[in-house]
Design a protein around this motif. Structure first.
Motif, mmCIF file in Angstrom:
data_model
loop_
_atom_site.group_PDB
_atom_site.id
_atom_site.type_symbol
_atom_site.label_atom_id
_atom_site.label_comp_id
_atom_site.label_asym_id
_atom_site.label_seq_id
_atom_site.Cartn_x
_atom_site.Cartn_y
_atom_site.Cartn_z
ATOM 1 N N TYR A 116 0.850 -1.185 0.000
ATOM 2 C CA TYR A 116 0.000 0.000 0.000
ATOM 3 C C TYR A 116 0.884 1.232 0.000
ATOM 4 C CZ TYR A 116 -3.882 -2.995 1.417
ATOM 5 O OH TYR A 116 -4.838 -3.966 1.467
ATOM 6 N N GLY A 117 0.327 2.345 -0.391
ATOM 7 C CA GLY A 117 1.091 3.578 -0.314
ATOM 8 C C GLY A 117 0.415 4.698 -1.073
ATOM 9 N N SER A 118 1.079 5.823 -1.053
ATOM 10 C CA SER A 118 0.566 7.021 -1.708
ATOM 11 C C SER A 118 1.310 7.244 -3.018
ATOM 12 C CB SER A 118 0.781 8.234 -0.794
ATOM 13 O OG SER A 118 0.427 9.414 -1.456
ATOM 14 N N PRO A 119 0.607 7.616 -4.075
ATOM 15 C CA PRO A 119 1.279 7.864 -5.347
ATOM 16 C C PRO A 119 2.055 9.185 -5.364
ATOM 17 C CG PRO A 119 -1.060 8.285 -5.561
ATOM 18 C CD PRO A 119 -0.845 7.727 -4.182
ATOM 19 N N VAL A 120 1.806 10.049 -4.364
ATOM 20 C CA VAL A 120 2.462 11.364 -4.307
ATOM 21 C C VAL A 120 2.789 11.710 -2.854
ATOM 22 C CG1 VAL A 120 1.304 12.234 -6.379
ATOM 23 C CG2 VAL A 120 0.256 12.599 -4.145
ATOM 24 N N PRO A 121 3.802 12.568 -2.640
ATOM 25 C CA PRO A 121 4.041 13.047 -1.271
ATOM 26 C C PRO A 121 2.873 13.912 -0.804
ATOM 27 C CG PRO A 121 5.732 13.878 -2.799
ATOM 28 C CD PRO A 121 4.754 13.096 -3.593
ATOM 29 N N ASP A 122 2.648 13.988 0.497
ATOM 30 C CA ASP A 122 1.527 14.773 1.020
ATOM 31 C C ASP A 122 1.567 16.224 0.545
ATOM 32 O OD1 ASP A 122 0.630 12.528 2.285
ATOM 33 O OD2 ASP A 122 1.214 13.173 4.299
ATOM 34 N N TYR A 123 2.755 16.805 0.460
ATOM 35 C CA TYR A 123 2.875 18.218 0.076
ATOM 36 C C TYR A 123 2.334 18.474 -1.332
ATOM 37 C CZ TYR A 123 4.866 22.883 -0.406
ATOM 38 O OH TYR A 123 5.026 24.231 -0.607
ATOM 39 N N TYR A 124 2.370 17.469 -2.185
ATOM 40 C CA TYR A 124 1.843 17.573 -3.547
ATOM 41 C C TYR A 124 0.396 18.057 -3.513
ATOM 42 C CZ TYR A 124 0.548 15.868 -8.257
ATOM 43 O OH TYR A 124 0.109 15.758 -9.547
ATOM 44 N N GLU A 125 -0.374 17.519 -2.582
ATOM 45 C CA GLU A 125 -1.801 17.847 -2.480
ATOM 46 C C GLU A 125 -2.045 19.293 -2.065
ATOM 47 O OE1 GLU A 125 -3.985 15.763 -3.535
ATOM 48 O OE2 GLU A 125 -2.763 13.955 -3.632
ATOM 49 N N GLU A 126 -1.039 19.952 -1.483
ATOM 50 C CA GLU A 126 -1.190 21.340 -1.064
ATOM 51 C C GLU A 126 -1.006 22.330 -2.212
ATOM 52 O OE1 GLU A 126 1.078 22.265 2.444
ATOM 53 O OE2 GLU A 126 0.599 20.319 3.338
ATOM 54 N N VAL A 127 -0.459 21.863 -3.318
ATOM 55 C CA VAL A 127 -0.272 22.729 -4.485
ATOM 56 C C VAL A 127 -1.586 22.754 -5.259
ATOM 57 C CG1 VAL A 127 1.009 23.076 -6.637
ATOM 58 C CG2 VAL A 127 2.184 22.162 -4.608
ATOM 59 N N PRO A 128 -2.156 23.950 -5.477
ATOM 60 C CA PRO A 128 -3.420 24.017 -6.219
ATOM 61 C C PRO A 128 -3.324 23.302 -7.566
ATOM 62 C CG PRO A 128 -2.859 26.164 -5.306
ATOM 63 C CD PRO A 128 -1.671 25.276 -5.084
ATOM 64 N N PHE A 129 -4.387 22.601 -7.924
ATOM 65 C CA PHE A 129 -4.405 21.795 -9.144
ATOM 66 C C PHE A 129 -3.934 22.585 -10.359
ATOM 67 C CE2 PHE A 129 -6.553 20.215 -12.955
ATOM 68 C CZ PHE A 129 -6.037 18.933 -12.996
#
Length: 126
Positions: free
Chosen positions: A24-37
């Motif tokens: 299991y895991g995340s496809p991106v680091p958490d900080y990635y999600e903080e950057v507006p799409f």
């Protein structure tokens, strides 16, 4: 008789596997999600194993392997860790070098930058 079917649809290969998933895991680091799409394409450079955000934040994907008693292999959490730019550059120099994990072992300060969901009671046997 249970209607529960053991198995999963693999996100990597697209095939169905008749076994429990052990990775299991995340496809991106958490900080990635903080950057507006709408800014991600401009600010983020990444592939499956490496992510650079704003030419300032450097991440690599790694694995935490946990042995499974009587299992065929380990249980694996894919995680993203942050590195300084200097350590990231050094790691990239060794990226294709066979045995690099032995040569570079313990040389980097790293911080996990992925959420790892779990229930503490389950891990402690409560």
């Amino acid at each position: 008789m249970s209607n529960y079917k053991v198995g999963y649809q693999c996100k990597s290969c697209g095939n169905y596997h008749d076994e429990l998933p052990l990775s299991y895991g995340s496809p991106v680091p958490d900080y990635y999600e903080e950057v507006p799409f709408e800014e991600q394409e401009r600010r983020i450079e990444m592939n499956e194993d490496v992510c650079i955000i704003d030419d300032e934040y450097f991440f690599i994907r790694g694995c935490i392997e946990l042995p499974v008693i009587d299992g065929e292999g380990p249980f694996i959490w894919d995680v993203w860790v942050s590195l300084s730019e200097m350590n990231f550059d050094k790691m990239m120099e060794y990226w294709e070098v066979e045995g690099r994990e032995k040569d570079l072992k313990g040389k980097y300060g790293r911080v996990i930058k992925s959420k790892i969901p779990f229930q503490l009671g389950v891990l402690l046997g409560d």
